[in-house]
Design a protein around this motif. Sequence first.
Motif, short mmCIF file in Angstrom:
data_model
loop_
_atom_site.label_atom_id
_atom_site.label_comp_id
_atom_site.label_asym_id
_atom_site.label_seq_id
_atom_site.Cartn_x
_atom_site.Cartn_y
_atom_site.Cartn_z
N TYR A 223 0.82 -1.21 0.00
CA TYR A 223 0.00 0.00 0.00
C TYR A 223 0.85 1.26 0.00
O TYR A 223 0.41 2.32 -0.44
N ASP A 224 2.10 1.16 0.49
CA ASP A 224 2.97 2.33 0.49
C ASP A 224 3.92 2.32 -0.71
O ASP A 224 5.01 2.89 -0.66
N ASP B 251 2.65 -27.47 4.91
CA ASP B 251 2.87 -28.27 6.12
C ASP B 251 2.04 -27.75 7.30
O ASP B 251 2.30 -28.10 8.46
N GLY B 252 1.05 -26.88 7.00
CA GLY B 252 0.08 -26.49 8.03
C GLY B 252 0.43 -25.26 8.85
O GLY B 252 -0.32 -24.90 9.76
N ARG B 253 1.51 -24.58 8.55
CA ARG B 253 1.87 -23.38 9.31
C ARG B 253 1.14 -22.15 8.75
O ARG B 253 0.82 -22.10 7.57
N GLU B 254 0.91 -21.16 9.61
CA GLU B 254 0.36 -19.89 9.17
C GLU B 254 1.48 -18.86 9.08
O GLU B 254 2.41 -18.86 9.88
N ALA B 255 1.38 -17.98 8.08
CA ALA B 255 2.40 -16.95 7.89
C ALA B 255 1.72 -15.65 7.51
O ALA B 255 0.86 -15.63 6.62
N ASP B 256 2.09 -14.57 8.18
CA ASP B 256 1.57 -13.25 7.80
C ASP B 256 2.26 -12.79 6.53
O ASP B 256 3.50 -12.65 6.48
N ILE B 257 1.48 -12.54 5.48
CA ILE B 257 2.02 -12.05 4.22
C ILE B 257 1.86 -10.54 4.15
O ILE B 257 2.79 -9.82 3.80
N PHE B 258 0.65 -10.04 4.49
CA PHE B 258 0.39 -8.60 4.52
C PHE B 258 -0.29 -8.27 5.84
O PHE B 258 -1.18 -8.98 6.30
N ILE B 259 0.17 -7.17 6.45
CA ILE B 259 -0.50 -6.59 7.62
C ILE B 259 -0.66 -5.11 7.36
O ILE B 259 0.30 -4.43 6.94
N ASP B 260 -1.87 -4.59 7.55
CA ASP B 260 -2.16 -3.17 7.32
C ASP B 260 -1.68 -2.72 5.93
O ASP B 260 -1.06 -1.66 5.76
N GLY B 261 -1.99 -3.57 4.94
CA GLY B 261 -1.75 -3.17 3.55
C GLY B 261 -0.35 -3.32 3.02
O GLY B 261 -0.10 -3.05 1.84
N ASN B 262 0.59 -3.77 3.87
CA ASN B 262 1.99 -3.85 3.43
C ASN B 262 2.59 -5.21 3.75
O ASN B 262 2.07 -5.96 4.60
N PHE B 263 3.68 -5.52 3.07
CA PHE B 263 4.34 -6.80 3.28
C PHE B 263 4.77 -6.97 4.74
O PHE B 263 5.29 -6.04 5.36
N ALA B 264 4.53 -8.17 5.25
CA ALA B 264 4.97 -8.50 6.61
C ALA B 264 6.22 -9.39 6.56
O ALA B 264 6.75 -9.75 7.61
N LEU B 265 6.63 -9.76 5.37
CA LEU B 265 7.80 -10.64 5.23
C LEU B 265 9.08 -9.88 5.47
O LEU B 265 9.22 -8.73 5.06
N ASN C 290 -0.67 -1.05 -10.00
CA ASN C 290 0.61 -1.01 -9.30
C ASN C 290 0.60 -0.10 -8.09
O ASN C 290 1.64 0.18 -7.50
N ALA C 291 -0.62 0.36 -7.74
CA ALA C 291 -0.81 1.09 -6.49
C ALA C 291 -1.54 0.25 -5.46
O ALA C 291 -1.77 0.70 -4.34
N SER C 292 -1.87 -0.99 -5.82
CA SER C 292 -2.75 -1.77 -4.96
C SER C 292 -2.63 -3.25 -5.26
O SER C 292 -2.44 -3.65 -6.42
N CYS C 293 -2.76 -4.07 -4.22
CA CYS C 293 -2.92 -5.50 -4.46
C CYS C 293 -4.09 -5.69 -5.41
O CYS C 293 -5.09 -4.97 -5.35
N HIS C 294 -3.96 -6.63 -6.32
CA HIS C 294 -5.05 -6.84 -7.27
C HIS C 294 -5.19 -8.31 -7.62
O HIS C 294 -4.31 -9.13 -7.35
N LEU C 295 -6.33 -8.61 -8.19
CA LEU C 295 -6.63 -9.93 -8.74
C LEU C 295 -6.97 -9.71 -10.21
O LEU C 295 -7.21 -8.59 -10.65
#
Length: 409
Positions: free
Chosen positions: A321-322, A395-409, A340-345
């Motif tokens: 988002y930023d 393998d069943g794990r959860e991972a934060d990919i985006f938090i508050d509009g931005n990458f969490a990786l 390119n200003a926003s996540c999209h499908l």
Amino acid sequence: MQAKFEEYARLLVEVGVNIQPGQNLVIASPVETAWFARLCARAAYAAGCREVVMNWKDDELTREKYLHAAGDVFDAVPEWQSAFFNGYAREGAAYLAISASDPENLKGVSSDRIVRGQKSSNAALKDFYRLQMSNGFPWCVGSVPIPSWAKKAFPGCSGEEAVSRLWDAIFTAVRVTGDGGAVERWRAHLDTLKARIDKLNALGLESLHYTNALGTDLTIRLPEEHLWCGGSGVAKSGVPFIANMPTEEIFTAPLRDGVDGVVYASLPLVHDGNIIDKFRFVVKEGKIVEANAQEGEETLRAAISLDEGAARFGEVALVPYDSPISRQKLLYYNTLFDENASCHLAFGEAYPECVKGGEHMSKEELARRGLNDSITHVDFMVGTADLRITGRTRDGREADIFIDGNFAL
């Protein structure tokens, strides 16, 4: 400004399509941007291009055609047009498209004529579109302002001022300053995208779950051996190219039957010369079963009815988002920039490169791997400042990919 114009033309030709000595270049350009197309042609010849071939477009004539031409015109494509596009695609010519049009050029035109025209065009130019989607030739889409588009993006300005402001916005988006350093800035940008792509591919994700305050609550399963891509692609000739300039996205393909829930668009979509705004999809087992829009609903419903695959998804793309384009706080009314200003499908065709070895697979093989097939591919924006994307690994794990509009990786 002239220095910026020339730097931008060189960037599109030398980095975007990455023209090679002895290679042909096809440039699609509106007649209003002929002066910039000439700059691109000069840059191409300076880099050793064999021949620059022009494909001119005109908004006004296109509108006149859709309003007044005989009905059977939209059910066939002239042989010369098929030979032009398919022939240059088969030989591996580079293709540069200058994207600039009035966002509402076809407002009021019969959606039936538009759909019939799209179907006949896609059938006649199937080799061109197949090779484009599978990186069979290097291609790039860039943009140049024209008054009708600029005044939509800057409605309170005169035509000249709107064009000037849109040029400034585009130069910022494509990292052109006039100092000749755009190529180096793009290399650094591509390195950043590559690092994130590597992290995503290392996760081995099985699914993604999207939520935000608009009401989006969507689960997207991903094919086995899917690949995240972005930045530059590689043509079958081995030559790297950048398909969209600008580009901020990292993307992959969803599983054709693996999308469920509801998704709300976060920005208007310009499609077929019409604006579609405040719309949402309800999706079940990969298929759009409900589509609503406050503006442009007829156009939206026509877009997802082109064929069976048009009502399914072919791309999931991540954009922070930023991002530099998002920070401009400008609605471009042009998908090249707004996506390119926003996540999209995207609904429609999936990119073969999004599964391991996909560029070398037949349509039947890609279908068995879970990728969607369609004659269309339409991006729409879903990213917001509060978008959360949670991934689940195989393998069943959860991972934060985006938090508050931005990458969490």
